[in-house]
Design a protein around this motif. Sequence first.
Motif, mmCIF file in Angstrom:
data_model
loop_
_atom_site.group_PDB
_atom_site.id
_atom_site.type_symbol
_atom_site.label_atom_id
_atom_site.label_comp_id
_atom_site.label_asym_id
_atom_site.label_seq_id
_atom_site.Cartn_x
_atom_site.Cartn_y
_atom_site.Cartn_z
ATOM 1 N N TYR A 280 20.069 -6.576 9.417
ATOM 2 C CA TYR A 280 18.799 -6.521 9.773
ATOM 3 C C TYR A 280 18.539 -8.071 8.740
ATOM 4 N N SER A 281 17.950 -9.252 9.758
ATOM 5 C CA SER A 281 17.877 -10.274 9.058
ATOM 6 C C SER A 281 16.596 -11.235 9.249
ATOM 7 N N THR A 282 15.651 -11.135 8.008
ATOM 8 C CA THR A 282 14.513 -11.713 7.771
ATOM 9 C C THR A 282 14.449 -13.266 7.217
ATOM 10 N N THR A 283 13.364 -13.996 7.179
ATOM 11 C CA THR A 283 13.377 -14.956 6.222
ATOM 12 C C THR A 283 11.832 -14.768 5.588
ATOM 13 N N SER A 284 11.406 -13.617 5.094
ATOM 14 C CA SER A 284 10.005 -13.693 4.374
ATOM 15 C C SER A 284 10.400 -11.796 3.523
ATOM 16 N N LYS A 285 10.342 -12.553 2.417
ATOM 17 C CA LYS A 285 10.229 -12.673 0.698
ATOM 18 C C LYS A 285 9.762 -11.209 0.801
ATOM 19 N N SER A 286 8.615 -11.284 1.230
ATOM 20 C CA SER A 286 7.666 -9.496 1.598
ATOM 21 C C SER A 286 8.180 -8.519 2.331
ATOM 22 N N VAL A 287 8.817 -8.821 3.023
ATOM 23 C CA VAL A 287 9.549 -7.813 4.327
ATOM 24 C C VAL A 287 10.964 -7.380 3.375
ATOM 25 N N TYR A 288 11.732 -8.615 3.040
ATOM 26 C CA TYR A 288 13.259 -8.090 2.012
ATOM 27 C C TYR A 288 12.615 -7.283 1.043
ATOM 28 N N ASP A 289 11.914 -7.594 0.265
ATOM 29 C CA ASP A 289 11.234 -6.484 -1.553
ATOM 30 C C ASP A 289 11.090 -5.159 -1.115
ATOM 31 N N TRP A 290 10.092 -5.095 0.563
ATOM 32 C CA TRP A 290 9.618 -3.618 1.227
ATOM 33 C C TRP A 290 10.667 -2.699 1.868
ATOM 34 N N ILE A 291 11.932 -3.732 2.280
ATOM 35 C CA ILE A 291 12.715 -2.980 3.278
ATOM 36 C C ILE A 291 13.497 -2.543 1.769
ATOM 37 N N MET A 292 14.082 -3.316 0.614
ATOM 38 C CA MET A 292 14.662 -2.932 -0.020
ATOM 39 C C MET A 292 14.371 -1.514 -0.699
ATOM 40 N N SER A 293 13.074 -1.352 -1.243
ATOM 41 C CA SER A 293 12.479 -0.907 -1.685
ATOM 42 C C SER A 293 12.516 0.726 -1.229
ATOM 43 N N ASN A 294 11.848 0.683 0.102
ATOM 44 C CA ASN A 294 11.064 2.090 1.113
ATOM 45 C C ASN A 294 12.010 1.902 2.042
ATOM 46 N N ALA A 295 13.263 1.840 2.513
ATOM 47 C CA ALA A 295 14.301 2.452 3.636
ATOM 48 C C ALA A 295 15.165 2.971 3.063
ATOM 49 N N PRO A 296 15.414 3.276 1.337
ATOM 50 C CA PRO A 296 16.012 4.401 0.797
ATOM 51 C C PRO A 296 15.194 6.111 0.982
ATOM 52 N N LEU A 297 14.144 5.747 1.133
ATOM 53 C CA LEU A 297 12.995 7.028 1.387
ATOM 54 C C LEU A 297 13.602 7.431 2.752
ATOM 55 N N VAL A 298 13.579 6.889 3.666
ATOM 56 C CA VAL A 298 14.140 8.032 5.287
ATOM 57 C C VAL A 298 15.349 8.121 5.410
ATOM 58 N N LYS B 172 0.802 -1.513 0.262
ATOM 59 C CA LYS B 172 -0.179 0.090 0.197
ATOM 60 C C LYS B 172 0.905 0.859 0.333
ATOM 61 N N ASN B 173 0.274 2.321 -0.352
ATOM 62 C CA ASN B 173 0.788 3.324 0.249
ATOM 63 C C ASN B 173 1.095 4.278 1.248
ATOM 64 N N TYR B 174 2.404 3.488 2.213
ATOM 65 C CA TYR B 174 2.690 4.389 3.512
ATOM 66 C C TYR B 174 3.593 5.967 2.846
ATOM 67 N N SER B 175 2.475 6.406 4.164
ATOM 68 C CA SER B 175 3.090 8.016 4.175
ATOM 69 C C SER B 175 4.805 7.518 4.618
ATOM 70 N N LEU B 176 5.931 8.994 4.617
ATOM 71 C CA LEU B 176 7.468 8.057 5.066
ATOM 72 C C LEU B 176 7.369 8.036 6.608
ATOM 73 N N LYS B 177 6.316 8.985 7.781
ATOM 74 C CA LYS B 177 6.194 8.655 9.024
ATOM 75 C C LYS B 177 6.166 6.876 8.859
ATOM 76 N N GLU B 178 4.985 6.743 8.242
ATOM 77 C CA GLU B 178 5.183 5.013 9.003
ATOM 78 C C GLU B 178 5.708 4.373 8.364
ATOM 79 N N ILE B 179 6.774 4.304 7.242
ATOM 80 C CA ILE B 179 7.908 3.943 6.697
ATOM 81 C C ILE B 179 9.258 3.468 7.495
ATOM 82 N N ALA B 180 9.344 4.932 8.278
ATOM 83 C CA ALA B 180 10.574 5.190 9.451
ATOM 84 C C ALA B 180 10.014 4.397 10.524
ATOM 85 N N GLY B 181 8.472 4.110 10.555
ATOM 86 C CA GLY B 181 8.153 3.747 12.338
ATOM 87 C C GLY B 181 8.280 1.834 11.870
ATOM 88 N N ILE B 182 7.671 1.808 11.034
ATOM 89 C CA ILE B 182 8.259 0.273 10.434
ATOM 90 C C ILE B 182 9.475 -0.401 10.270
#
Length: 194
Positions: A154-172, A120-130
Amino acid sequence: ELFKCNTPYIHNSYVYTYGERQFKTANCCHYNNFIDSMIDKWSELLGFWIGDGCHNAFKNQIIFHLHKLDKINYIHDLAESLNITYEDVNDYVKLNFEGIGETFNKYYNGVTHNKQIINKNYSLKEIAGIIKGLLYSDSDIRTTKNRNTNTIRYSTTSKSVYDWIMSNAPLVGYSVNGTGPIIRDGNRSDIYTS
């Protein structure tokens, strides 16, 4: 083309994003002042639950199975900042709030039995919080030899979490690279950020 900078590419078996050049931060620490000033606390709780929470069927409760005192104190402080009641039972911390279990369980994939981050479209505050919650749950800080800088792993076994961090972490403000990609849920992969 706005998010082209976050498109991952592979170099020497590491996954990078083009945004690293634009969003490179100075010596990292877990939570720098820039990030802390823009945190959404509910999203931080969600991130911590994705990392360390337990899936359950309760509509008004989420549960954490925690052993480390710093994590127990962290979740107590976070719950208090959100006016959420909690109780400690053995190694479990139970947070009680109207609808919280029902909401958070949407982030659990019953097919793969892994937690996921819903697209979904997370705000920058939501991304930073997650991200802050995720980092507090499943990360460690490493000092790079010869450069006197810190890197967060950061270690994860979830493809969803991995992909989300890779695309959203640079935004914050995080520069990220990973050892993935995760082909299927269950294979552990690490993400390094500074």
